[in-house]
Design a protein around this motif. Sequence first.
Motif, PDB file in Angstrom:
ATOM      1  N   UNK A 205       0.829  -1.205   0.000  1.00  0.00           N
ATOM      2  CA  UNK A 205       0.000   0.000   0.000  1.00  0.00           C
ATOM      3  C   UNK A 205       0.862   1.252   0.000  1.00  0.00           C
ATOM      4  N   UNK A 206       1.895   1.258   0.859  1.00  0.00           N
ATOM      5  CA  UNK A 206       2.767   2.434   0.934  1.00  0.00           C
ATOM      6  C   UNK A 206       3.527   2.644  -0.369  1.00  0.00           C
ATOM      7  N   UNK A 207       3.976   1.559  -1.002  1.00  0.00           N
ATOM      8  CA  UNK A 207       4.695   1.675  -2.273  1.00  0.00           C
ATOM      9  C   UNK A 207       3.771   2.245  -3.349  1.00  0.00           C
ATOM     10  N   UNK A 208       2.547   1.758  -3.411  1.00  0.00           N
ATOM     11  CA  UNK A 208       1.605   2.272  -4.411  1.00  0.00           C
ATOM     12  C   UNK A 208       1.245   3.731  -4.127  1.00  0.00           C
ATOM     13  N   UNK A 209       1.152   4.069  -2.850  1.00  0.00           N
ATOM     14  CA  UNK A 209       0.883   5.477  -2.515  1.00  0.00           C
ATOM     15  C   UNK A 209       2.027   6.363  -2.972  1.00  0.00           C
ATOM     16  N   UNK A 210       3.261   5.895  -2.763  1.00  0.00           N
ATOM     17  CA  UNK A 210       4.415   6.659  -3.248  1.00  0.00           C
ATOM     18  C   UNK A 210       4.387   6.776  -4.769  1.00  0.00           C
ATOM     19  N   UNK A 211       4.086   5.663  -5.458  1.00  0.00           N
ATOM     20  CA  UNK A 211       4.024   5.705  -6.917  1.00  0.00           C
ATOM     21  C   UNK A 211       2.976   6.712  -7.387  1.00  0.00           C
ATOM     22  N   UNK A 212       1.816   6.671  -6.740  1.00  0.00           N
ATOM     23  CA  UNK A 212       0.741   7.578  -7.131  1.00  0.00           C
ATOM     24  C   UNK A 212       1.148   9.028  -6.931  1.00  0.00           C
ATOM     25  N   UNK A 213       1.789   9.323  -5.798  1.00  0.00           N
ATOM     26  CA  UNK A 213       2.191  10.699  -5.537  1.00  0.00           C
ATOM     27  C   UNK A 213       3.286  11.146  -6.493  1.00  0.00           C
ATOM     28  N   UNK A 214       4.201  10.232  -6.826  1.00  0.00           N
ATOM     29  CA  UNK A 214       5.247  10.578  -7.785  1.00  0.00           C
ATOM     30  C   UNK A 214       4.650  10.880  -9.157  1.00  0.00           C
ATOM     31  N   UNK A 215       3.671  10.091  -9.573  1.00  0.00           N
ATOM     32  CA  UNK A 215       3.012  10.335 -10.856  1.00  0.00           C
ATOM     33  C   UNK A 215       2.204  11.632 -10.820  1.00  0.00           C
ATOM     34  N   UNK A 216       1.632  11.952  -9.680  1.00  0.00           N
ATOM     35  CA  UNK A 216       0.958  13.243  -9.555  1.00  0.00           C
ATOM     36  C   UNK A 216       1.975  14.375  -9.720  1.00  0.00           C
ATOM     37  N   UNK A 217       3.188  14.157  -9.216  1.00  0.00           N
ATOM     38  CA  UNK A 217       4.229  15.155  -9.425  1.00  0.00           C
ATOM     39  C   UNK A 217       4.568  15.322 -10.891  1.00  0.00           C
ATOM     40  N   UNK A 218       4.609  14.207 -11.626  1.00  0.00           N
ATOM     41  CA  UNK A 218       4.873  14.287 -13.063  1.00  0.00           C
ATOM     42  C   UNK A 218       3.727  14.998 -13.782  1.00  0.00           C
ATOM     43  N   UNK A 219       2.491  14.731 -13.334  1.00  0.00           N
ATOM     44  CA  UNK A 219       1.354  15.445 -13.918  1.00  0.00           C
ATOM     45  C   UNK A 219       1.451  16.938 -13.630  1.00  0.00           C
ATOM     46  N   UNK A 220       1.955  17.289 -12.446  1.00  0.00           N
ATOM     47  CA  UNK A 220       2.142  18.703 -12.120  1.00  0.00           C
ATOM     48  C   UNK A 220       3.181  19.334 -13.040  1.00  0.00           C
ATOM     49  N   UNK A 221       4.241  18.594 -13.351  1.00  0.00           N
ATOM     50  CA  UNK A 221       5.244  19.095 -14.291  1.00  0.00           C
ATOM     51  C   UNK A 221       4.596  19.409 -15.641  1.00  0.00           C
ATOM     52  N   UNK A 222       3.747  18.500 -16.121  1.00  0.00           N
ATOM     53  CA  UNK A 222       3.064  18.738 -17.400  1.00  0.00           C
ATOM     54  C   UNK A 222       2.115  19.926 -17.309  1.00  0.00           C
ATOM     55  N   UNK A 223       1.415  20.064 -16.181  1.00  0.00           N
ATOM     56  CA  UNK A 223       0.495  21.193 -16.019  1.00  0.00           C
ATOM     57  C   UNK A 223       1.248  22.528 -16.028  1.00  0.00           C
ATOM     58  N   UNK A 224       2.353  22.579 -15.302  1.00  0.00           N
ATOM     59  CA  UNK A 224       3.136  23.826 -15.265  1.00  0.00           C
ATOM     60  C   UNK A 224       3.734  24.119 -16.639  1.00  0.00           C
ATOM     61  N   UNK A 225       4.191  23.064 -17.326  1.00  0.00           N
ATOM     62  CA  UNK A 225       4.735  23.264 -18.676  1.00  0.00           C
ATOM     63  C   UNK A 225       3.672  23.806 -19.615  1.00  0.00           C
ATOM     64  N   UNK A 226       2.450  23.270 -19.512  1.00  0.00           N
ATOM     65  CA  UNK A 226       1.367  23.766 -20.368  1.00  0.00           C
ATOM     66  C   UNK A 226       1.045  25.214 -20.039  1.00  0.00           C
TER      67      UNK A 226
END
Length: 536
Positions: A205-226
């Motif tokens: 569960x903790x690993x998947x939570x970390x993965x999800x948060x890391x991917x949210x960070x990548x989505x934030x990178x795309x949002x800021x780039x846009x």
Amino acid sequence: MRPACALAIAAALAGCKSTPQWKACAAADEATPRPACSSGLDASAGPPPAASPSAPAKSAKRDLTIPPSINEPVDTASLSPEAGTNGPELAQNFSMGEAVRRALARSPQIGLASALTSEAEAGVSVARAPFFPKVEVSGGSGEGVDGLYRASSRTVIGADKLTKTNVPIKYWDNRNATGAWRTDSNMAGTQLLYDFGATSADVERAVKTRDSQALKGMATVEDVALSAAQAYASLQQSRELLALAKDNLESLKGIASLINRNEQNGNGTQADLKRVQARVADAEAIVVDQDYETKLAIERFKRLVQAEPGALRKAPDLRAALPANSNAAFDEAIKRSPRILSAVTTVQSARAEADSLRLGDLPKISAEGQADSKNFRGQNTRTDVELRLMLTMTYKLADGGLSFAKREQAGARVTQAEMKLVSEKQDVEADIRQAYLQLAAARAKAAGLSEGVASSAKARSLYREQFQGGKRSLLELLEVQSSYYTARYNQVTNAYQEQKAQLTILKSVGRLATALENNDKAPLARAPASPRKRKA
């Protein structure tokens, strides 16, 4: 934050691949693997989408293949009014890629995403902690205090150290307990041996939570780039429209000057002059409005990029980076969009949490060891030492329904995560299809708008000559000028709409930052000549 912060966080966030090795990291007590990746923010190797019973089946897809583009936004330079001097840095000649990199390096949203990912990473260590031994040490020293025993009249036979004879004495009055000094120490250790997989499920569960948060960070990178790329394009568009509005104003002023001279020579009327002056007033209002829009665009740019915009370079051509059609773009987004992959790993995390709570109700087997040392100093000085090692089993018989309620909460969170995944897929698909429709419409209009601009420009020149020769009326001259301005305005707006649609598509599939990085070779735009006053 340092300029390389965005690329560093992108590389760190891209290491969030959920692999079978990660699932065994708790039992093996190994460091979590961190595969190296480029700064291209490639999320294609992220966790595979989990099969969700509530996920909608793929509907029939419409192929929105886009015809080739005909016209592009023209080069622009700094045509806005003088920018303020309160910005963080002086004006610079940016390319779109450079502006995006600066925005990523200075965005507080990226810093927040990095901190949240670090928190989730620490959560993995927290979940893994039960696999390791726990050792506690305690100790204390002090005097005994008065107790209920002080009123006791019990006597014992003690040895008189002087006469070597046995005499009756009171035990409590000779500092054997009350006021006696004592020192205690304790060491206890516990090691979990077996819990039916409850801790392993919590680690997952903790690993998947970390993965999800890391991917949210990548989505934030795309949002800021846009946001940064759109601010860049909007500023270019506003500057070009401001130059067009000023050109239209100068043209109308030239017509007004011509009418004024004709009226002075007896070849015109006051009505014609008033009509032209009204058009000039309208054009001045348009210039003021467009100047305001340009200033707003500059402020948005400065807020994101943290620098004054100088001459902006031509935006890169991103057509080659686009998927062939909306269906291909959505298929790619399912595999690599950080927004969708984050929702997928959130579902997996919620399911692992539910498993952990269910398995946590089963017995736990542990090994426990404890060592106690008690030192007494008084008439009867002594030391008591106790050692014990036990194999224990713990099972919770009743907890007032707490475990059941927690399982119900976890089940509800699984449903929430599954519905969020369905919603994210639908939103991404809608964004992609809308952007492709906008792209198709812009490219379909491009040829007609270009022809309209060319025809209006030619007609404007001919009508001016014919008006001076008395073959055209003032109304016709004003109408052809208005037609040229409208055609050119529509051409500029359409070109930037096409550009913004391309940016939206690349952001939706998770490749905007990569595409801008790979195409950041734009030359400095040529500054258009300022509008010239036409001779009457």
